[in-house]
Write an enzyme that holds these catalytic residues in place. Structure first.
Site, PDB file in Angstrom:
ATOM      1  CB  CYS A 173      -1.084  -0.196   1.240  1.00  0.00           C
ATOM      2  SG  CYS A 173      -1.805  -1.572   1.549  1.00  0.00           S
ATOM      3  CB  ALA A 174       3.673   2.109  -2.426  1.00  0.00           C
ATOM      4  CB  ALA A 175       0.207   6.159  -2.784  1.00  0.00           C
ATOM      5  N   GLY A 182       6.308   7.545   0.856  1.00  0.00           N
ATOM      6  CA  GLY A 182       7.409   7.959   1.897  1.00  0.00           C
ATOM      7  C   GLY A 182       8.346   6.805   2.329  1.00  0.00           C
ATOM      8  CG  ASP A 229      -1.969   3.128  -3.457  1.00  0.00           C
ATOM      9  OD1 ASP A 229      -1.627   2.917  -2.146  1.00  0.00           O
ATOM     10  OD2 ASP A 229      -2.926   3.838  -3.732  1.00  0.00           O
ATOM     11  CG  ASP A 274      -7.728  -3.701  -3.879  1.00  0.00           C
ATOM     12  OD1 ASP A 274      -7.236  -3.829  -2.617  1.00  0.00           O
ATOM     13  OD2 ASP A 274      -8.973  -3.726  -3.951  1.00  0.00           O
ATOM     14  CG  ASP A 304       1.711   2.277   6.122  1.00  0.00           C
ATOM     15  OD1 ASP A 304       2.112   2.194   7.438  1.00  0.00           O
ATOM     16  OD2 ASP A 304       1.489   3.302   5.766  1.00  0.00           O
ATOM     17  CB  CYS A 364      -0.403   6.450  10.684  1.00  0.00           C
ATOM     18  SG  CYS A 364      -1.796   6.839   9.393  1.00  0.00           S
TER      19      CYS A 364
END
Length: 426
Positions: free
Chosen positions: A257-259, A262, A281, A308, A326, A379
């Site tokens: 889930c890269a976008a 960072g 992503d 996905d 992430d 996060c």
């Protein structure tokens, strides 16, 4: 009309009416209107957003008929006026009222007298606390005092107890220090720190990572150091997550889930730009951000692709030395950066998100080579999305062992609220 207050009004109106993101809308309106005090604009915008429930509670006590019938334009102006009167000591009371009424004459025609009356009515009662009775309803008290929707207050009290919950609520209203990740492909932390200090920036070393610097000063993203790709803005918690996974030069890595990228870019730097990172992503336009940042930082090992994470890919089975998940989450750990999160309603306290996170982890497990590592991070500060997902994963995947796990807490750890769990495939 005061250009600074007009800029703040535009931002707050777009957030309230059209669901704009505060950081994006702020940059847009500041660029369009060019206010002479962007710092004042940011303080007013974030101040109103961070204290919206409390401000509305005050207004409800001042407006006999309540706030339901008030349109967005006058309500936005009232919130701005109350915030200036209640919180901004640098703004004289007469200026807060007069400037708000002036704006009302153009932006909320026919409501300027009403707005003037409400704000002057506040001055007569300004010494009141304007808070619910804590002894009767602690959740309502904390919800109003710190301006969080009640479900977040209840969730944190249930999971962490009243003392820790209130500390989290309070810390989420504090402005975070700006932290940057040093691009070790171009410069080391010591040299970059010296270069920025010579330009008048105040620089401190990171607390959890040697690749992080905390920087204070205006115009950081206009420096030649930024334009030449010597650093990126990133919270220390995210850098720590990448360093716990520790991708090495020459390895094959997947970021599920890269976008906006960072952590992907941080991994490429750690790998010395050697190996392969496949960054996926669901949104193609967000992957373009990774491509642009890769060019600025001098990185060439990232291959972006639209995919996905909940959909299984046979081609990736057993391909990766390291996989990063992430996961999409409630974002309760980044409230101090995105205060509008405080007002979001999340389905079933995050259980629906947890199901999606676990589905992505289950797929990711198949992509890891024997002896490879899988890192799960979010996060947020919510055990349903964090500890419970990690426990469910490890209990259903005996081929993995948990290496380490950490929950960073805003305030206590001086980072965003961040969860990290590292697994190794036997």
């Amino acid at each position: 009309m005061d250009i600074n207050r007009k800029t703040a009004y535009n931002v707050l109106f777009e957030i309230e009416k059209n669901g704009a993101y505060s950081n994006i809308e702020l940059n847009k309106q500041i660029s369009l209107l060019n206010p002479d005090s962007p710092a004042f604009v940011r303080e007013l915008v974030y101040g109103v957003i961070e204290n919206k429930i409390y401000i509305d509670y005050i207004l409800s006590a001042l407006v006999t008929k309540g706030l339901k019938g008030i349109k967005t334009q006058p309500l936005t102006l009232l919130r701005m006026g109350i915030y200036q009167l209640r919180f901004m000591d640098s703004v004289p009371e007469y200026a807060a009222i007069n400037e708000t009424v002036k704006m009302a004459k153009k932006l909320a025609r026919g409501r300027d007298g009403f707005i003037n009356g409400v704000l002057r009515g506040y001055l007569k009662r300004k010494n009141e606390d304007f808070l619910p009775d804590r002894s009767k309803d602690n959740v309502a008290y904390l919800s109003v005092k710190y301006s969080y929707v009640p479900w977040i207050v209840s969730l944190w009290i249930e999971q962490y107890g009243e003392v820790t919950a209130e500390a989290l609520l309070s810390a989420g209203n504090n402005t975070p220090e700006l932290s940057i990740r040093v691009n070790n492909l171009k410069v080391d932390a010591g040299e970059l720190g010296e270069r920025l200090a010579e330009k008048g920036f105040h620089v401190n070393k990171g607390k959890l990572s040697e690749r992080v610097l905390f920087v204070r000063g205006a115009g950081l993203l206009k420096t030649e150091e930024f334009l030449e790709g010597m650093f990126s803005v990133q919270d220390e918690s995210s850098v720590l997550a990448v360093e716990m996974l520790m991708p090495k030069p020459g390895e094959k890595v997947i970021d599920m889930c890269a976008a906006p990228g960072g952590k992907t870019l941080a991994m490429a730097e750690l790998m010395e730009n050697k190996g392969i990172i496949r960054a996926f992503d669901v949104y193609e336009h967000k992957l373009e951000l990774i491509d642009r940042e890769s060019a600025r930082l001098g990185i060439s090992i990232i291959e972006t692709g639209e995919q996905d994470g909940t959909e299984f890919s046979e081609k990736l089975v057993g391909w990766a030395d390291k996989v990063l998940v992430d996961g999409p989450c409630s974002g309760l750990g980044v409230v101090r950066r995105k205060p509008e999160i405080k007002y979001k309603e999340i389905e079933d306290n995050g259980r629906e998100l947890a199901e999606k996170q676990l589905a992505i982890l289950n797929n990711a497990a198949e992509y890891v080579k024997n002896g490879g590592c899988l890192l799960y991070s979010t996060c947020t500060v919510n055990k349903i999305e964090n500890d419970c997902v990690a426990e469910e994963f490890i209990s259903s995947h005996p081929e993995f062992a948990r290496v380490s796990q950490r929950q960073l807490m805003t305030g206590k750890d001086e980072t965003d609220g961040f969860f990290i769990s590292l697994f190794k495939k036997k």
